[in-house]
Enzyme design. Sequence first.
Site, PDB file in Angstrom:
ATOM      1  N   GLU A   1       0.540   5.459  64.813  1.00 39.05           N
ATOM      2  CA  GLU A   1       0.961   6.510  64.950  1.00 39.05           C
ATOM      3  C   GLU A   1       0.991   7.244  63.926  1.00 39.05           C
ATOM      4  OE1 GLU A   1       4.316   7.344  67.353  1.00 39.05           O
ATOM      5  OE2 GLU A   1       3.515   9.490  68.132  1.00 39.05           O
TER       6      GLU A   1
ATOM      7  N   GLY B   1      11.766   6.472  61.434  1.00 38.25           N
ATOM      8  CA  GLY B   1      13.041   5.512  62.031  1.00 38.25           C
ATOM      9  C   GLY B   1      12.667   4.317  62.277  1.00 38.25           C
ATOM     10  N   ALA B   2      11.493   4.284  63.735  1.00 37.16           N
ATOM     11  CA  ALA B   2      11.309   3.682  63.969  1.00 37.16           C
ATOM     12  C   ALA B   2      10.170   3.517  65.055  1.00 37.16           C
ATOM     13  CB  ALA B   2      12.019   2.281  64.701  1.00 37.16           C
ATOM     14  N   MET B   3       9.506   1.982  65.263  1.00 38.07           N
ATOM     15  CA  MET B   3       7.914   2.992  65.778  1.00 38.07           C
ATOM     16  C   MET B   3       7.521   1.639  67.423  1.00 38.07           C
ATOM     17  SD  MET B   3       5.049   4.060  66.732  1.00 38.07           S
ATOM     18  CE  MET B   3       4.257   3.525  68.031  1.00 38.07           C
ATOM     19  N   GLU B   4       7.563   2.243  68.000  1.00 36.58           N
ATOM     20  CA  GLU B   4       7.110   1.648  70.300  1.00 36.58           C
ATOM     21  C   GLU B   4       6.508   1.049  70.011  1.00 36.58           C
ATOM     22  OE1 GLU B   4       7.093   4.991  69.035  1.00 36.58           O
ATOM     23  OE2 GLU B   4       5.892   5.737  70.948  1.00 36.58           O
ATOM     24  N   ASN B   5       5.812   0.351  69.132  1.00 36.35           N
ATOM     25  CA  ASN B   5       4.577  -0.181  68.866  1.00 36.35           C
ATOM     26  C   ASN B   5       4.658  -1.365  70.629  1.00 36.35           C
ATOM     27  OD1 ASN B   5       2.668   0.719  67.053  1.00 36.35           O
ATOM     28  ND2 ASN B   5       4.593  -0.570  66.509  1.00 36.35           N
TER      29      ASN B   5
ATOM     30  N   HIS C   1      10.724   3.725  75.260  1.00 33.11           N
ATOM     31  CA  HIS C   1       9.701   4.652  74.665  1.00 33.11           C
ATOM     32  C   HIS C   1       7.809   3.681  75.775  1.00 33.11           C
ATOM     33  CE1 HIS C   1       8.743   7.543  72.950  1.00 33.11           C
ATOM     34  NE2 HIS C   1       9.228   7.416  71.492  1.00 33.11           N
TER      35      HIS C   1
ATOM     36  N   HIS D   1      15.519   3.720  72.040  1.00 35.16           N
ATOM     37  CA  HIS D   1      14.862   4.894  72.259  1.00 35.16           C
ATOM     38  C   HIS D   1      13.859   4.293  71.778  1.00 35.16           C
ATOM     39  CE1 HIS D   1      12.782   8.281  70.951  1.00 35.16           C
ATOM     40  NE2 HIS D   1      12.217   7.560  70.117  1.00 35.16           N
ATOM     41  N   GLU D   2      13.336   3.713  71.395  1.00 37.32           N
ATOM     42  CA  GLU D   2      12.051   2.592  71.123  1.00 37.32           C
ATOM     43  C   GLU D   2      11.719   1.637  72.735  1.00 37.32           C
ATOM     44  OE1 GLU D   2      10.314   3.649  68.905  1.00 37.32           O
ATOM     45  OE2 GLU D   2      11.539   4.623  67.844  1.00 37.32           O
TER      46      GLU D   2
END
Length: 876
Positions: A131, A271-275, A311, A307-308
Site C-alpha cells: 500500500e 506504523g503497521a499494515m493490514e495485508n 481492517h 486497528h490493523e
Amino acid sequence: MTARDEQTPSPIRLADYRPPAWAVERIELEFDLGIDTSEVHSRLHLRRDPAQDAPLRLDGEGLELLAIALDGQPLDASGYCYRDNVLEIDRVADGSVLETRVRIRPAANTALEGLYLSGSRERGFLLTQCEAEGFRHITFFPDRPDVLTRYTVTLRADRERFPVLLAGGNPDGAGALPDGRHWARFVDPYPKPCYLFALVAGRLEKLERDYVTADGRHVALVIWAEPDVIECCHYAMDALERAMRWDERAYGRNFDLDVFHVVATHDFNMGAMENKGLNIFNAKYLLADPDTTTDDEYRAVEAVIGHEYFHNWSGNRVTCRDWFQLSLKEGLTVFREQQFSADMNSPSLKRIDDVALLRRAQFPEDAGPLAHPVRPSQYSEINNFYTATVYEKGSELVRMLAGRLGPEGFRRGMDLYFERNDGRAATLEDFLAALGLANGIDLAPYLAWYGQAGTPRLSGEGHYDAAARSYTLTLRQHTPPTPGQPDKQPLPIPVKLALFDPDGRMLPLHEGATEQVVVLDTQEQSFVFPGVERAPVPSLLRGFSAPVVLDYAYAPVELALLLTHDTDGFNRWEAAQQLAWRAYMEMRDGRGHEALTVWGDTLARLFDQATLDPALLADLLTPPSEVELAERETDVDPARIHALRQTLQRELASRVGAAALAERYRALTAQASDALDAASQAQRRLKRRVLELLVLLDAPTAQAFAAAQFDRAATMTDRLASLAVLVRSGAPQATEALARYRTRHADNALALDKWFAVQAQIPGEPALARVRALEADSKFTLKNPNRVQALLGTWARGNPSGFHRVDGEGYRFLAARLAELDALNPQVAARLATAFNGWQRLEPTRREQARAAVAGLAEQSLSRNLAEIVGNMLKG
Ligand code: BES
Ligand code: ZN
C-alpha cells in the site's frame, strides 16, 4: 529503482475515475527469493470489460523484464511497450493469460516500498510493503484498489538463509527442493486488491495461539519476530485476541482464514499494515516488555493491533474503489479502534487523547497550505494523503454519523454496509447509503463534510429570560476559506449539550433526559429550552460531538463550574483547556489575571480531591500544547509561546503549592508498583505531571526526586519520565543519567529511539546543537525511519521552540537533511517536510527564513512525494 523521478506531476482527479478496462481474475505468483536479486514470475488471468475497448495497461516500476509471453507465446519487442512505468500490450483477447518474469533488487531498495530487506544482509529478512502503490515495484499489474484478484503465491528460497516463508492466505503445501532450497505455497480464497499482497522470508521465531471464532472457525494466530525479541510479543498476542473478541461482540465480525500472521520489523515507513492474513508491524507498535515499554506505548500496541485487525472487514472484505475513498477504510477503522480502546481502557481518557491529537495534528493541517477535504478531489502522490485529515477527521465524521443513528441504528447500518459491499470496492456514498437505508434516514447532508476542507468555527450565545423561565441558545457557524475552496457551505453540526444550574446540578431537558443533541445545519439557528428556573451554564459539544472550534463567551467562573461538576469527563478537561487558554491570553496581553486565578485555584482544589482519577487529574493539570497555542495566534513566535506556557505552568504550580506537590509526589512514589493495571498507570501519569510542575517551582528538589526515580525506576514509564524532566530542565544530573540509559539499552533499538527523542525535546536554542551532535552518534542513521523520526521528527515537528530558531539555522538544517533523506526514502522525507507547515503564520523574521529554506528546497530535484509537499507549502 530510482528514488527521484523528475516528472512534472500531473494530478490524478477523482472526477476522472473510470472503471478498469481489464480485470485480473486470478494471479499465480512465483518468487525465487534472494537478497540482492529476486525473480518474480507472474501469470495473470485477464478479463476484458466488454463495455470498453482499451489496450491492456499494467503498472510496473523499476522492473527488469526477463521474459514475457501471451497465452504461451513469447512476445518480442514489437509485441509490447514498456515505457514510463507502464507496460502496454495491444490486441489481448478476453480470457488471455499473460506471463512475465522480472528481476528486482531488495537490498538496494531504501524507499522501503515493494520488496525490501529489513536489517542486515547477514541476519535480516525480506518483506513487502505494497500500500498504496508498492505492488508495481514487484511485478506488472493494474495497481489500483478496484481490481480484485484471487492469489496463489509460491515462494522459493535457500532453506538455511530463509527458513520461514510466508504469504497472505491459507497455507497450501511446502517442501524441499534441490540445492538446499525449499518452497511454500499460499492460496488466498478472498479476491483482494494488490495493495493487500504481502510476503515475508527469513529467520524468524514465532509465538502461536489457537483461536476459535464466535462462528466456530479454528484460526492459528502466529506472531513472528527476530529471535532476540520474540519474547516481547506476548502482550501483542493478548491484545490481538481481545481485538478479535471485541469485533465479534461489537460488530458481529469473525475472522475468515485458517491462519493469521503478524510480523514485526524495525524498518518500516508507517506504523503497521493490514495485508490480508499477514499483517506487518513496525516493531514499535508490536514489541512490548516492562523494561523498555512505557504505559502509553502499551496502549499504542493494543490500539494498532486492533486497528490493523479491524481492517480485515473495514478495508479488506470491503475495500476502496479508488484512493480518494481512503477514509472509507482509514477513518472508519480509526473510529472502530477508538471504540475498542475506549472499551478496554477509560473512555474519557481515550477521548481526551484523541481530541488532543486532532487539535495538535489535524487542525493545523486544515488551517494551512496542505489543507484538503477528508475526500480530496485530486492528488499528485497518494502517499502524501495518509494524513491526519483522512484518518482523524475521517474518524470524527464516522463518530457523528454513529451519534446521529444511535448505537443500535449504527450497528444495523454497519451490518447492511458489510452485507451489501462484501467483496466489493466501495465508495463513501455506498457507506452513507447503507447506514441511511438501514435506518430510513437520509444521511446525504453529511457528505458535505467529506468534500469541504477547513475546521468550522462554531460560536454560541446563551440568553436567559427570567420572566419566561426559558433559556435560548443561538449557534452560528463559519468555515474559513482553504486553498482552492474560497466559499464554504454550512454543514450539519451535532451539538450534544447539557445545562447546569449554578449549584452544578444537571437540569432535566426534553422528556426528563439530562443530555440532548441539537443539530445546527444552517448558518445560524436558535434553540429554546423552556422551564429553566435559574440562569444555566451550558455544557456544549459534550464528548466533542463535532470536529469544530467552539467559541462561547463563558465567564471564568462558569468554566470553573464545568471543570468541577461536569459529568462528561471530556468536557471537564475541555473546561480546563479553555481556562488555561484564557489565562495564557491574559498573560500574553498583560491584562489582569482573572482566568489565571480561577484556573489555578480550581485545579488546586481538585488536586486535593481524593475521589478524582489520578490520570484525569494529570490531564486536567496540562495546558494546551505549544502547537495548539500557536495555532490560535498570528505572527507566531515559538520562543515566546514556550516561555509563556512555562510561566503559566509555574503559576499553576505555585497555586497548588510546592509543599502539596512534593507531598503528592512522595505519596505516589510510596505506592509505586510495576503493574500495568489502570490504577498503577494512572498513578505514574500523575506522578510525572507533578514532577514536571514541581521542577518549575523548586528545581533542586524536583531534580533530586527525578534522579532518585531514575535510579530506582521499575518501569520504562518512570525511567523515561524522570529522564525527560532532568534533560529538559537542564539538570546537573542529566548527563550521567543519559549515559547510563545509553549503556543499559545499547542493544535495544526502540529504547535507543527514546534516548534520541528525549534529547531532541530540549527547549529553545540549544536543541539544534544537540541534534547535530546526536546525528554524529554511531547509532544514528538516515536509513531507518524510526531513528529519523526519533531525532529529526521529534525536533522539527514536536519541539517548536527548538526548531523555530530566530536565526533560521533550524530551517536550513532541516532542508539540507530533507534533500539527503529524499534520495533514500521519499515517503519519510515528505512526512518530515510537513514540519514547515504553518510557516506563513510565523512572525516576519522567522517567516522569511522559513520561506527561503523551503524555496531553496523547491529548486532542487526532488521525488514526487517531497516535491508535492514543498510545492503546496509555497502556494498557500
Ligand atoms: N493501511 C495503513 C498503513 C499504510 C499507510 C500503508 C500508508 C501505506 C501507506 C494502516 O492501516 C494504518 O493506518 N496504519 C497507521 C497506524 C494506525 C494505527 C493509525 C500508520 O501506519 O500510521
Ligand atoms: Zn489503517
